[in-house]
Design an enzyme around this catalytic site. Structure first.
Site, PDB file in Angstrom:
ATOM      1  N   THR A 177      -0.606  -2.594 -10.698  1.00  0.00           N
ATOM      2  CA  THR A 177      -0.648  -1.231 -10.530  1.00  0.00           C
ATOM      3  C   THR A 177       0.660  -0.766 -10.858  1.00  0.00           C
ATOM      4  OG1 THR A 177       0.059  -1.285  -8.085  1.00  0.00           O
ATOM      5  CG2 THR A 177      -2.341  -1.150  -8.743  1.00  0.00           C
ATOM      6  N   ASP A 205      -2.226  -1.294   3.971  1.00  0.00           N
ATOM      7  CA  ASP A 205      -3.533  -0.557   4.298  1.00  0.00           C
ATOM      8  C   ASP A 205      -3.629   0.520   3.067  1.00  0.00           C
ATOM      9  OD1 ASP A 205      -4.072  -2.201   6.392  1.00  0.00           O
ATOM     10  OD2 ASP A 205      -3.030  -0.746   7.843  1.00  0.00           O
TER      11      ASP A 205
END
Length: 559
Positions: A177, A205
């Site tokens: 990413t 998370d």
């Protein structure tokens, strides 16, 4: 039953120059050392070792040189002439081995066969059994967050995870990413999901939340559902999600696997474990805000996150600093909480039942609530002058008062800082959330509540704490019955001693508004409508296994 236990292969093979009786059924690979001579080793026990076929990673043929290196343990042994000529007499089985604290590792054992045909027969049979396991992924789409946690994501994947995927024959398409929400946007629009058996994130998370938002949104749009409508019953996602922990807290991994070890998570993915997970959709009026899988927190936890975001330069220490600051500030917020209680289900937020692998509560409640999800319709709650009292209004109940914290836990939310979590008895896939209301109290009492997160005491056994197992809830701040134009980011910039007029008398002061912490992200609105969707996604996990099971399996799998 007979077919499941029927032996497919039985032979006497050698392991490290010792004779073993090895057997293979459709469900189990076992090996046991041949009883030694009673003259030389009369008291040495013969221990049976077993590995479920479902937990065998792979089997590989060993060439002559590799086999000799594996057998070279420093002891003298005699090589037969045929052994030197045939290079197909040994094979190695890689399998899951359990360690302490819910950790897994990849172990291996090499068997030496008396001849090439025998070796090929064992390799072929084990390979066929592994290939027949339909739940194992063959193609994975992997997203790596290179900036999460301590910037270790790429290194963890390349050094610890990628070799395991290659050994197990799992093909991967890796995307690193480049900016925030890259994985979410790619899953929503560009990803060709039909080519993959699952998606995997390497990060914390926050990265997992990105993938959930992208995958769930894509599933609803493809099914013709409107994600902005809070009344829609969402369609479960078909692809499994895997998590390779590389973040700061890794709360999801602790709740679904029991540890934040990357190798353990990779092995769960390889063998195709499956754990359903509830997802909570959060709306403001008819506008979708976010999905939540762990914690929705208003008041204390929302303020801690809002303050810590401005101190990211401090690293993980920012949470301790902001937590102390918010504790000293002692902000409370007035508002109305309405909720639909979960009825006729197993378990309560205060029982001793814990969500574990194969949880009967999740199986029972998830089946019931998924069938009745569309029966609960939103009804406007009428105004009530009572403060802090619970009144039944059809299916909805209403609580008004002053709150230090309002938390909705879809799982226990355990982490190293809070081993029990915010709600120890919360379940992963029972279709409910535990709504925890902490009313206004003294600093000392609130400290008692916080300290119980790290102790064995019942953290809900306090007069100012209420907990309810709910299907849906809504919150409206008292001073903001319609906050559609409210920018909480500006109101959040207040000084530590700004709340002097504690009860907001008619002095013209600006009322304080809190922020919602949604899985580590701040929501833009204080008034929300949250609904739990039963078993909306599935993870490559199996839930936390009970400690006795770990010890027994570890002893039986050791060589």
């Amino acid at each position: 039953m007979e077919r499941a236990t029927r032996l497919l292969l039985v032979a006497e093979l050698r392991v490290r120059n010792a004779a073993y009786e090895v057997s293979l059924s459709r469900s189990l690979l076992s090996w046991k050392r041949r009883a030694p001579s009673p003259v030389y080793r009369p008291f040495r026990p013969s221990v049976q070792h077993s590995v479920p076929v479902s937990e065998i990673i792979c089997v590989r043929e060993e060439d002559q040189e590799t086999s000799r290196r594996r057998r070279d343990d420093g002891t003298w042994r005699k090589f037969s002439e045929s052994e030197g000529k045939d290079c197909r007499q040994a094979f190695t089985v890689w399998y899951v081995e359990r360690r302490r604290q819910h950790r897994w590792q990849c172990a291996d054992i090499t068997f030496t066969c008396p001849g090439g045909p025998t070796c090929q027969s064992w390799i072929r049979t084990i390979t066929e059994l592994i290939s027949s396991i339909a739940c194992r992924p063959k193609q994975l789409l992997v997203y790596i967050n290179p900036h999460g946690g301590k910037r270790r994501g790429r290194r963890i994947y390349e050094q610890q995870v990628a070799p395991l995927f290659a050994r197990a024959g799992v093909s991967t398409h890796v995307i690193v990413t480049e900016h925030a929400n890259h994985a979410r946007d790619h899953l929503r629009t560009e990803a060709e999901l039909d080519k993959f058996d699952g998606v995997v994130c390497v990060g914390g998370d926050g990265m997992f939340s990105e993938m959930v938002h992208g995958l769930v949104w894509r599933t609803q749009v493809d099914a013709g559902l409107d994600p902005n409508c809070p009344e829609e019953t969402l369609k479960p996602c078909s692809l499994h999600i895997g998590i390779i922990p590389a973040g700061s807290t890794d709360c999801i991994c602790f709740a679904t696997v029991g540890t934040n070890d990357p190798v353990t998570s990779a092995l769960h993915i390889i063998i195709g474990d499956s754990q359903a997970l509830d997802v909570c959709s959060v709306h403001h009026n008819s506008t979708f805000l976010r999905y939540s899988v762990s914690l929705l927190g208003y008041g204390f936890y929302g303020d801690v996150l809002s303050d810590s975001e401005r101190k990211r330069w401090m690293g993980p220490a920012r949470y301790d600093f902001s937590g102390l600051k918010m504790f000293l500030t002692h902000h409370y917020y007035e508002g109305t909480v309405s909720y639909i209680p979960a009825r006729r289900i197993l378990g309560t937020p205060r029982d001793a039942t814990r969500c574990r692998s194969g949880c009967a509560v999740c199986r029972h409640n998830g089946q019931i609530l998924s069938e009745k999800a569309d029966q609960y319709q939103v009804e406007e709650t009428s105004d009530c002058e009572s403060s802090g009292e619970e009144t039944a209004e059809g299916e909805w109940r209403t609580v008004r008062g002053k709150f230090l914290a309002i938390n909705a836990a879809s799982m226990c939310c355990a982490c190293p800082r809070s081993p029990k979590g915010l709600s120890p008895a919360a379940h992963l896939a029972d279709g409910t959330a535990d709504l925890i209301l902490v009313r206004k109290c003294s600093r000392l009492d609130f400290l008692r509540h916080l300290l119980r997160h790290t102790s064995k005491d019942d953290q809900f056994d306090l007069t100012f704490v209420d907990v309810h197992r709910v299907l849906r809830f809504r919150f409206t701040p008292r001073h903001c019955q319609s906050d559609s134009d409210l920018d909480l980011r500006e109101l959040g910039k207040r000084q530590i001693f700004s709340q002097i007029c504690r009860d907001h008398p008619a002095c013209g002061c600006t009322p304080a508004f809190g922020s919602w912490n949604c899985d580590g992200e701040i929501l833009a609105h204080a008034a929300i409508d949250a609904r739990v969707h039963s078993q909306l996604i599935r993870l490559f996990a199996r839930g936390i296994e009970e400690p006795p099971g770990f010890e027994e399996m570890a002893s039986s799998a050791a060589v």
